[in-house]
Design a protein around this motif. Structure first.
Motif, short mmCIF file in Angstrom:
data_model
loop_
_atom_site.label_atom_id
_atom_site.label_comp_id
_atom_site.label_asym_id
_atom_site.label_seq_id
_atom_site.Cartn_x
_atom_site.Cartn_y
_atom_site.Cartn_z
N ALA A 186 96.34 44.91 6.18
CA ALA A 186 95.69 43.60 5.99
C ALA A 186 94.20 43.67 6.30
N ALA A 187 93.46 42.78 5.62
CA ALA A 187 92.04 42.60 5.94
C ALA A 187 91.83 41.11 6.20
N VAL A 188 91.04 40.82 7.25
CA VAL A 188 90.73 39.43 7.61
C VAL A 188 89.21 39.30 7.59
N ALA B 172 103.01 56.33 9.92
CA ALA B 172 103.09 55.38 8.80
C ALA B 172 103.67 54.03 9.23
N ASP B 173 104.44 54.01 10.32
CA ASP B 173 105.02 52.75 10.81
C ASP B 173 103.96 51.85 11.48
N ILE B 174 102.78 52.42 11.74
CA ILE B 174 101.71 51.62 12.37
C ILE B 174 100.96 50.91 11.25
N LYS B 175 101.18 49.59 11.17
CA LYS B 175 100.57 48.81 10.07
C LYS B 175 99.32 48.13 10.62
N VAL B 176 98.20 48.40 9.94
CA VAL B 176 96.89 48.09 10.52
C VAL B 176 96.18 46.96 9.79
N ALA B 177 95.58 46.06 10.57
CA ALA B 177 94.66 45.04 10.00
C ALA B 177 93.26 45.29 10.51
N VAL B 178 92.28 45.13 9.63
CA VAL B 178 90.90 45.08 10.10
C VAL B 178 90.46 43.62 10.09
N VAL B 179 89.76 43.23 11.14
CA VAL B 179 89.16 41.89 11.19
C VAL B 179 87.66 42.09 11.08
N GLY B 180 87.08 41.61 9.98
CA GLY B 180 85.67 41.88 9.68
C GLY B 180 85.60 42.95 8.60
N TYR B 181 85.16 42.53 7.41
CA TYR B 181 84.97 43.48 6.30
C TYR B 181 83.52 43.34 5.85
N GLY B 182 82.63 43.47 6.84
CA GLY B 182 81.23 43.11 6.66
C GLY B 182 80.45 44.10 5.81
#
Ligand SMILES: NC(=O)c1ccc[n+]([C@@H]2O[C@H](COP(=O)([O-])OP(=O)(O)OC[C@H]3O[C@@H](n4cnc5c(N)ncnc54)[C@H](O)[C@@H]3O)[C@@H](O)[C@H]2O)c1
Length: 344
Positions: free
Chosen positions: A41-43, A9-19
């Motif tokens: 996060a989403a980018v 749970a401490d690994i906070k994830v962002a995706v780049v590309g929500y195509g």
């Protein structure tokens, strides 16, 4: 490797590309959640696509650019789900900001990009991997079981092919400069299947390319991917592998993947397979369904690697292997000669 986090749970994830082509951003974050990690996060450059992320994952941060996200967010693992020519520059940017990185496949387009990314991750002490989800496709897991049982003997050759007679679309996958070429989409998955089965060093690659048939009819014109790409890989144990991806085949062959061994063959499609062996003077054919894919094992391994120091299954060196083959095939097709493989 020393664990980086005490719990997933401490690994906070962002995706780049929500195509929108396959909705891959959502698929990645769902698997991230299944592995116990936290979607943070989403980018996404496209405002309409970005607006979907908080609907799928309430409370998720949204950003239009990677720069903003790296500057403002406490994300510590970034997943790149963008067109192929952006993987290397975006990965280097995230690694330089001290973030762990997963790239969608292909890892990158050239061997030089792979080597630069690997060196940067080593220097920064961060994890770098590639989403080779199809490492756990039922078809290749079944093929590994059959080969290990000895039923078809020693592998002599593998032939992979996919495609039909159809015009490349207008999406970025049909642009040579953005995608890397016709072999860089499904071709990467098929090569990764083959590299699991032929456990030997790559010694040489020969590539062939037919270009120009569809160009005038696509949005990409001279930058259109090849009409057909073909590569032959030689291994140091004497085995060879061929890969053909085509948009000009009016007579597509059955079975996208065929393994020929000294005692028999196995042909598979995504869902089913046939094993063909000789028994005295008879040919015995066994048909079956493939087991279900286990794609969730990718992010389970990433979480175990980062929290328990477990070995990474898809190392960056592993992800470099299919890219090196494709890079050499491209060079070979241009120069009209076989190219010797280079190891890092
Ligand atoms: N492993 C698999 O099974 C699988 C399946 C589908 C796609 N893929 C891979 O996923 C990647 C993306 O493919 P796709 O089909 O989802 O494409 P897509 O076009 O649907 O999505 C890509 C998105 O990235 C966004 N984008 C591009 N550059 C960006 C940037 N710098 N910052 C933020 N957003 C940016 C685009 O606006 C677009 O919405 C490719 O590498 C592809 O090969 C893998």
């Amino acid at each position: 490797m020393k664990p980086h986090f005490s719990q997933p749970a401490d690994i906070k994830v962002a995706v780049v590309g929500y195509g929108g082509i396959y909705n891959m951003g959502r698929i990645h974050l769902q698997d991230v959640q299944k592995a116990g990690m936290t979607p943070r996060a989403a980018v996404e450059l496209d405002a309409e696509r970005l607006a979907l992320a908080p609907k799928d994952f309430p409370g998720i941060q949204t950003y239009h650019t990677v720069e903003e996200m790296l500057a403002q967010s406490d994300v510590n693992l970034v997943i790149l789900i963008t067109p192929h020519n952006t993987h290397a520059p975006l990965a280097l940017q995230c690694i330089a900001a001290g973030r762990h990185v997963v790239c969608e496949k292909p890892f990158a387009i050239t061997t030089l990009e792979c080597d630069t990314m690997i060196a940067a991750a080593e220097k920064a002490g961060v994890m770098l991997s590639t989403f080779h989800n199809r490492h756990w496709d039922g078809s290749v897991m079944k093929a590994l079981e059959v080969v290990r049982s000895g039923l078809i003997g020693d592998i002599v050759r593998i032939e992979c092919h996919m495609g039909q007679w159809n015009k490349p679309g207008d999406i970025w996958r049909a642009s040579k400069s953005i995608s890397g070429g016709i072999l860089y989409d499904w071709g990467v998955h098929l090569l990764e299947y083959g590299l699991q089965l032929i456990q030997a060093e790559i010694t040489e690659v020969t590539g062939y390319a037919k270009c120009g048939f569809w160009n005038a009819q696509t949005k990409w014109q001279a930058d259109t991917i090849e009409d057909e790409g073909f590569a032959v890989v030689r291994f140091n144990n004497g085995a060879w592998l061929s890969l053909c991806i085509t948009h000009i085949d009016a007579n597509p062959k059955r079975g996208m993947f065929e393994v020929t061994g000294t005692k028999g063959s196995m042909v598979f499609e995504y869902d089913s397979h046939e094993i063909i062996v000789r028994d005295a003077d008879k040919t015995v054919v066994t048909k079956g369904k493939n087991p279900k894919e286990q794609w969730e094992r990718f992010y389970a391994n990433i979480a175990d690697h980062l929290t328990k120091g477990e070995a990474l299954v898809i190392t960056p060196e592993w992800a470099r292997r299919p890219i090196h083959i494709l890079d050499l095939a491209d060079q070979s097709a241009r120069e009209g000669r076989a190219i010797t493989a280079r190891y890092r």
